[in-house]
Design a protein around this motif. Structure first.
Motif, short mmCIF file in Angstrom:
data_model
loop_
_atom_site.label_atom_id
_atom_site.label_comp_id
_atom_site.label_asym_id
_atom_site.label_seq_id
_atom_site.Cartn_x
_atom_site.Cartn_y
_atom_site.Cartn_z
N TRP A 113 -22.81 -21.72 -20.28
CA TRP A 113 -23.07 -21.10 -21.58
C TRP A 113 -24.49 -21.49 -21.96
N THR A 132 -25.38 -17.08 -23.83
CA THR A 132 -24.29 -16.19 -23.43
C THR A 132 -23.67 -16.74 -22.16
N LEU A 133 -22.68 -16.06 -21.64
CA LEU A 133 -22.04 -16.49 -20.40
C LEU A 133 -22.91 -16.07 -19.22
N ARG A 169 -15.75 -19.09 -21.51
CA ARG A 169 -16.69 -19.91 -22.30
C ARG A 169 -16.22 -21.35 -22.37
N ALA A 172 -17.34 -23.16 -19.20
CA ALA A 172 -18.74 -22.90 -18.79
C ALA A 172 -19.55 -24.19 -18.73
#
Length: 247
Positions: A113, A132-133, A169, A172
């Motif tokens: 992330w 973001t991912l 997420r 991540a």
């Protein structure tokens, strides 16, 4: 000479409007913009897409449902025109629709992330430094020689509408394995029609090839961008496409 009252005029306009929406939606079902068996986008998205109210969308959906063009279950409304059901796997696999690297190759995929590469942020419409991912994929031979590497960044739309992606997420951390081979299937099941554009270029000398894929949905919203680099001397890049039959 008869006159139409304002109320009758409004009713006539509303009827004409939802019938027009039903006709346009049917065209999208028939031309494959929304493939057979796919779950349709929600009422809010359809209302924005056609520029009408959700009530008008509901009326249009009811027209198609009564005509046998749609069916509705606990997962939503689905196109029922003849064609491949949504449960059948798509031929495009993630990342970039390639076949596995082959026997003896070692694959590793993780997610983080973080802020994506600047060119990815621009393509996805993300503000600079907004996280973001980000998915990273590496395929290498048993001796450690790289065959292919890929970096994918997902848009806010993809994470908001595809529950399976959003769950990543929490994992991540850049270390937990993340096999997203069904990412495109997840997007389709979320009601998104996938439009992809691939560009291929050389990287440095002729031994490496870069493939950049941009994927958007039926509303032209970006979903993801992937940069894949393949060692052309050691690996073969293969694409498979499935196209709906002409109506």
């Amino acid at each position: 000479m008869s006159r139409t009252t304002p109320q009758e005029s409004r009713q006539s306009d509303e009827q004409t409007l939802y019938q027009r929406v039903a006709s346009r939606l049917l065209e999208e079902l028939r031309d494959g913009t929304i493939p057979p068996g796919e779950r349709l986008p929600g009422e809010r998205h359809l209302a924005r897409h056609f520029g009408v109210s959700r009530a008008t969308v509901r009326q249009a959906l009811d027209v198609l449902r009564r005509g046998g063009m749609l069916s509705t279950d606990r997962r939503g409304s689905h196109a029922t025109l003849p064609g491949r059901p949504v449960e059948e796997p798509v031929s495009l696999t993630f990342p970039v629709g390639t076949v596995p690297a082959g026997p003896g190759a070692v694959d590793r995929a993780t997610v983080t992330w973080e802020a994506p590469p600047p060119e990815h942020a621009r393509a996805l419409g993300l503000a600079p430094h907004r996280p973001t991912l980000v998915h990273r994929y590496l395929s290498a031979r048993a001796d450690g020689r790289s065959l292919r590497t890929a970096v994918t960044s997902f848009s806010a739309v993809a994470l908001a509408e595809v529950a399976e992606l959003a769950r990543y997420r929490e994992r991540a951390d850049g270390a937990t394995p993340a096999q997203l081979g069904r990412a495109y299937d997840w997007m389709r099941k979320a009601g998104l029609t996938l439009h992809h554009r691939d560009s291929i270029s050389q990287v440095g000398d002729a031994s490496s090839v870069r493939v950049t894929r941009r994927v958007r949905d039926q509303y032209a919203r970006p979903l993801e961008i992937t940069d894949l680099v393949v060692n052309a001397e050691e690996d073969t890049l293969v694409y498979e496409f499935t196209l709906p039959a002409a109506g």
